[in-house]
Scaffold this motif. Sequence first.
Motif, PDB file in Angstrom:
ATOM      1  N   HIS A  61     -12.660  -4.943  -7.216  1.00  0.00           N
ATOM      2  CA  HIS A  61     -12.268  -5.348  -8.584  1.00  0.00           C
ATOM      3  C   HIS A  61     -10.792  -5.077  -8.863  1.00  0.00           C
ATOM      4  CE1 HIS A  61     -13.106  -1.092  -9.208  1.00  0.00           C
ATOM      5  NE2 HIS A  61     -12.562  -1.151 -10.405  1.00  0.00           N
ATOM      6  N   ILE A  62     -10.175  -4.172  -8.103  1.00  0.00           N
ATOM      7  CA  ILE A  62      -8.734  -3.907  -8.263  1.00  0.00           C
ATOM      8  C   ILE A  62      -7.910  -4.944  -7.509  1.00  0.00           C
ATOM      9  CG2 ILE A  62      -6.883  -2.217  -7.911  1.00  0.00           C
ATOM     10  CD1 ILE A  62      -8.947  -1.353  -9.989  1.00  0.00           C
ATOM     11  N   VAL A  63      -8.345  -5.253  -6.294  1.00  0.00           N
ATOM     12  CA  VAL A  63      -7.597  -6.223  -5.478  1.00  0.00           C
ATOM     13  C   VAL A  63      -7.579  -7.598  -6.168  1.00  0.00           C
ATOM     14  CG1 VAL A  63      -7.608  -7.423  -3.241  1.00  0.00           C
ATOM     15  CG2 VAL A  63      -7.958  -4.949  -3.342  1.00  0.00           C
ATOM     16  N   LYS A  64      -8.640  -7.888  -6.919  1.00  0.00           N
ATOM     17  CA  LYS A  64      -8.728  -9.163  -7.655  1.00  0.00           C
ATOM     18  C   LYS A  64      -7.746  -9.268  -8.801  1.00  0.00           C
ATOM     19  CE  LYS A  64     -13.017  -9.599  -9.057  1.00  0.00           C
ATOM     20  NZ  LYS A  64     -14.479  -9.725  -8.911  1.00  0.00           N
ATOM     21  N   ASN A  65      -7.251  -8.121  -9.275  1.00  0.00           N
ATOM     22  CA  ASN A  65      -6.416  -8.092 -10.471  1.00  0.00           C
ATOM     23  C   ASN A  65      -5.002  -7.624 -10.104  1.00  0.00           C
ATOM     24  OD1 ASN A  65      -5.013  -7.031 -12.754  1.00  0.00           O
ATOM     25  ND2 ASN A  65      -6.941  -7.003 -13.887  1.00  0.00           N
ATOM     26  N   VAL A 108      -2.295  -7.023 -11.660  1.00  0.00           N
ATOM     27  CA  VAL A 108      -1.658  -5.985 -12.489  1.00  0.00           C
ATOM     28  C   VAL A 108      -2.199  -4.600 -12.118  1.00  0.00           C
ATOM     29  CG1 VAL A 108      -1.331  -5.160 -14.859  1.00  0.00           C
ATOM     30  CG2 VAL A 108      -1.233  -7.613 -14.361  1.00  0.00           C
ATOM     31  N   PHE A 109      -3.519  -4.516 -11.953  1.00  0.00           N
ATOM     32  CA  PHE A 109      -4.131  -3.237 -11.557  1.00  0.00           C
ATOM     33  C   PHE A 109      -3.699  -2.854 -10.147  1.00  0.00           C
ATOM     34  CE2 PHE A 109      -8.155  -3.436 -14.462  1.00  0.00           C
ATOM     35  CZ  PHE A 109      -7.331  -3.394 -15.573  1.00  0.00           C
ATOM     36  N   LEU A 110      -3.679  -3.853  -9.259  1.00  0.00           N
ATOM     37  CA  LEU A 110      -3.316  -3.556  -7.866  1.00  0.00           C
ATOM     38  C   LEU A 110      -1.895  -3.004  -7.795  1.00  0.00           C
ATOM     39  CD1 LEU A 110      -3.954  -3.548  -4.855  1.00  0.00           C
ATOM     40  CD2 LEU A 110      -3.134  -5.914  -4.753  1.00  0.00           C
ATOM     41  N   ASP A 111      -0.993  -3.627  -8.519  1.00  0.00           N
ATOM     42  CA  ASP A 111       0.390  -3.166  -8.547  1.00  0.00           C
ATOM     43  C   ASP A 111       0.490  -1.741  -9.085  1.00  0.00           C
ATOM     44  OD1 ASP A 111       2.158  -5.054  -7.513  1.00  0.00           O
ATOM     45  OD2 ASP A 111       3.449  -4.767  -9.293  1.00  0.00           O
ATOM     46  N   ALA A 112      -0.279  -1.458 -10.116  1.00  0.00           N
ATOM     47  CA  ALA A 112      -0.245  -0.120 -10.715  1.00  0.00           C
ATOM     48  C   ALA A 112      -0.744   0.917  -9.712  1.00  0.00           C
ATOM     49  CB  ALA A 112      -1.087  -0.098 -11.986  1.00  0.00           C
ATOM     50  N   VAL A 113      -1.820   0.602  -9.000  1.00  0.00           N
ATOM     51  CA  VAL A 113      -2.353   1.546  -8.006  1.00  0.00           C
ATOM     52  C   VAL A 113      -1.337   1.747  -6.879  1.00  0.00           C
ATOM     53  CG1 VAL A 113      -4.159   1.924  -6.277  1.00  0.00           C
ATOM     54  CG2 VAL A 113      -4.769   1.035  -8.536  1.00  0.00           C
ATOM     55  N   ARG A 114      -0.735   0.642  -6.429  1.00  0.00           N
ATOM     56  CA  ARG A 114       0.260   0.746  -5.355  1.00  0.00           C
ATOM     57  C   ARG A 114       1.462   1.584  -5.792  1.00  0.00           C
ATOM     58  NH1 ARG A 114       0.901  -4.931  -2.125  1.00  0.00           N
ATOM     59  NH2 ARG A 114      -0.906  -4.652  -0.784  1.00  0.00           N
ATOM     60  N   ASN A 115       1.869   1.439  -7.037  1.00  0.00           N
ATOM     61  CA  ASN A 115       2.995   2.236  -7.520  1.00  0.00           C
ATOM     62  C   ASN A 115       2.653   3.729  -7.575  1.00  0.00           C
ATOM     63  OD1 ASN A 115       4.903   0.229  -7.716  1.00  0.00           O
ATOM     64  ND2 ASN A 115       4.231  -0.386  -9.763  1.00  0.00           N
ATOM     65  N   VAL A 116       1.415   4.037  -7.925  1.00  0.00           N
ATOM     66  CA  VAL A 116       1.000   5.446  -7.913  1.00  0.00           C
ATOM     67  C   VAL A 116       1.115   5.997  -6.489  1.00  0.00           C
ATOM     68  CG1 VAL A 116      -0.990   7.003  -8.162  1.00  0.00           C
ATOM     69  CG2 VAL A 116      -0.492   5.323  -9.958  1.00  0.00           C
ATOM     70  N   VAL A 166     -23.170  -0.871  -1.526  1.00  0.00           N
ATOM     71  CA  VAL A 166     -22.891  -1.751  -0.389  1.00  0.00           C
ATOM     72  C   VAL A 166     -22.697  -3.197  -0.873  1.00  0.00           C
ATOM     73  CG1 VAL A 166     -23.979  -2.736   1.677  1.00  0.00           C
ATOM     74  CG2 VAL A 166     -23.932  -0.256   1.346  1.00  0.00           C
ATOM     75  N   THR A 167     -23.498  -3.611  -1.843  1.00  0.00           N
ATOM     76  CA  THR A 167     -23.354  -4.956  -2.404  1.00  0.00           C
ATOM     77  C   THR A 167     -21.966  -5.145  -3.009  1.00  0.00           C
ATOM     78  OG1 THR A 167     -25.710  -5.024  -2.901  1.00  0.00           O
ATOM     79  CG2 THR A 167     -24.323  -6.597  -4.077  1.00  0.00           C
ATOM     80  N   PHE A 168     -21.524  -4.167  -3.779  1.00  0.00           N
ATOM     81  CA  PHE A 168     -20.203  -4.263  -4.404  1.00  0.00           C
ATOM     82  C   PHE A 168     -19.088  -4.241  -3.361  1.00  0.00           C
ATOM     83  CE2 PHE A 168     -16.585  -1.641  -6.091  1.00  0.00           C
ATOM     84  CZ  PHE A 168     -15.928  -2.697  -6.699  1.00  0.00           C
ATOM     85  N   MET A 169     -19.181  -3.338  -2.419  1.00  0.00           N
ATOM     86  CA  MET A 169     -18.081  -3.167  -1.447  1.00  0.00           C
ATOM     87  C   MET A 169     -17.924  -4.374  -0.522  1.00  0.00           C
ATOM     88  SD  MET A 169     -16.520  -0.443  -2.262  1.00  0.00           S
ATOM     89  CE  MET A 169     -15.457  -0.086  -0.856  1.00  0.00           C
ATOM     90  N   THR A 170     -18.958  -5.193  -0.420  1.00  0.00           N
ATOM     91  CA  THR A 170     -18.865  -6.398   0.415  1.00  0.00           C
ATOM     92  C   THR A 170     -18.661  -7.655  -0.433  1.00  0.00           C
ATOM     93  OG1 THR A 170     -21.281  -6.594   0.414  1.00  0.00           O
ATOM     94  CG2 THR A 170     -20.301  -5.417   2.271  1.00  0.00           C
ATOM     95  N   SER A 171     -18.412  -7.487  -1.727  1.00  0.00           N
ATOM     96  CA  SER A 171     -18.393  -8.642  -2.641  1.00  0.00           C
ATOM     97  C   SER A 171     -17.066  -9.404  -2.635  1.00  0.00           C
ATOM     98  CB  SER A 171     -18.703  -8.174  -4.072  1.00  0.00           C
ATOM     99  OG  SER A 171     -17.635  -7.388  -4.566  1.00  0.00           O
ATOM    100  N   GLY A 172     -16.019  -8.823  -2.072  1.00  0.00           N
ATOM    101  CA  GLY A 172     -14.716  -9.483  -2.053  1.00  0.00           C
ATOM    102  C   GLY A 172     -13.746  -8.615  -1.279  1.00  0.00           C
ATOM    103  N   PRO A 173     -12.508  -9.082  -1.094  1.00  0.00           N
ATOM    104  CA  PRO A 173     -11.549  -8.322  -0.300  1.00  0.00           C
ATOM    105  C   PRO A 173     -11.214  -6.953  -0.910  1.00  0.00           C
ATOM    106  CG  PRO A 173     -10.756 -10.563  -0.724  1.00  0.00           C
ATOM    107  CD  PRO A 173     -11.976 -10.376  -1.563  1.00  0.00           C
ATOM    108  N   SER A 174     -11.051  -5.973  -0.038  1.00  0.00           N
ATOM    109  CA  SER A 174     -10.530  -4.651  -0.402  1.00  0.00           C
ATOM    110  C   SER A 174      -9.199  -4.463   0.310  1.00  0.00           C
ATOM    111  CB  SER A 174     -11.474  -3.541   0.076  1.00  0.00           C
ATOM    112  OG  SER A 174     -12.706  -3.576  -0.593  1.00  0.00           O
ATOM    113  N   ASP A 175      -8.354  -3.582  -0.198  1.00  0.00           N
ATOM    114  CA  ASP A 175      -7.178  -3.152   0.556  1.00  0.00           C
ATOM    115  C   ASP A 175      -7.522  -1.842   1.250  1.00  0.00           C
ATOM    116  OD1 ASP A 175      -5.596  -5.302  -0.072  1.00  0.00           O
ATOM    117  OD2 ASP A 175      -4.017  -4.133  -1.069  1.00  0.00           O
TER     118      ASP A 175
END
Length: 173
Positions: free
Chosen positions: A14-18, A20-28, A66-75
């Motif tokens: 859900h973070i990789v999909k967004n 703005v959130f992904l950028d914020a996590v990467r900056n942290v 497991v369902t969530f973790m396989t639902s889309g790309p993760s970093d």
Amino acid sequence: MTILELTLAIIKPHIVKNPVFLDAVRNVILNSDFKIVKSKRKRISLDEATHFYEEHKHKFFYNRLVTFMTSGPSDLYVLAKENAIRDWRSLMGPTKSFKAQYEAPNTLRGRFGLSDTRNATHGSDSPESARREIQIFFPDFNVDEWYRTAEQKFRSNLIIFSKEEFIHKIVDT
Ligand code: CDP
Ligand code: MG
């Protein structure tokens, strides 16, 4: 300065999909002085998720996890820092997002967690888990060899950061 420690970080779907959130996590991550040793984006397969979360297979939340973790790309990142495991887990905050929002609102899970399952990030909980988890997602990465050939260069900051690839690379000398 002491030797760098490695940990596996997962930025959940859900973070990789967004962006703005992904950028914020990467900056942290960058602002907390982690070095990014390996970095890739992939949709975790059912086989990988089953293996990765083996210790939880009898828990009530296993199926939804497991369902969530396989639902889309993760970093997937291998992070290096002096106390990488402890520091990354403390930036993440408590496992449960609602507890995190209440007790540790400035942590990654406090800020970006949506539910107990969609809690934004993963971090290894011990050196043994880190080694095991890194091997699952980066089977070609040899931890011992990294310590022999690269650790000192990372520690001495003989590295450059590639923004596009979100990775630190050793500078050619
Ligand atoms: O991720 P962490 O090491 O903090 O917690 P864990 O106990 O190893 O749980 C692994 C993952 O299972 C968590 O990160 C959550 O995504 C998920 N989980 C859940 O869905 N419901 C719970 N009640 C507890 C954990
Ligand atoms: Mg855990």
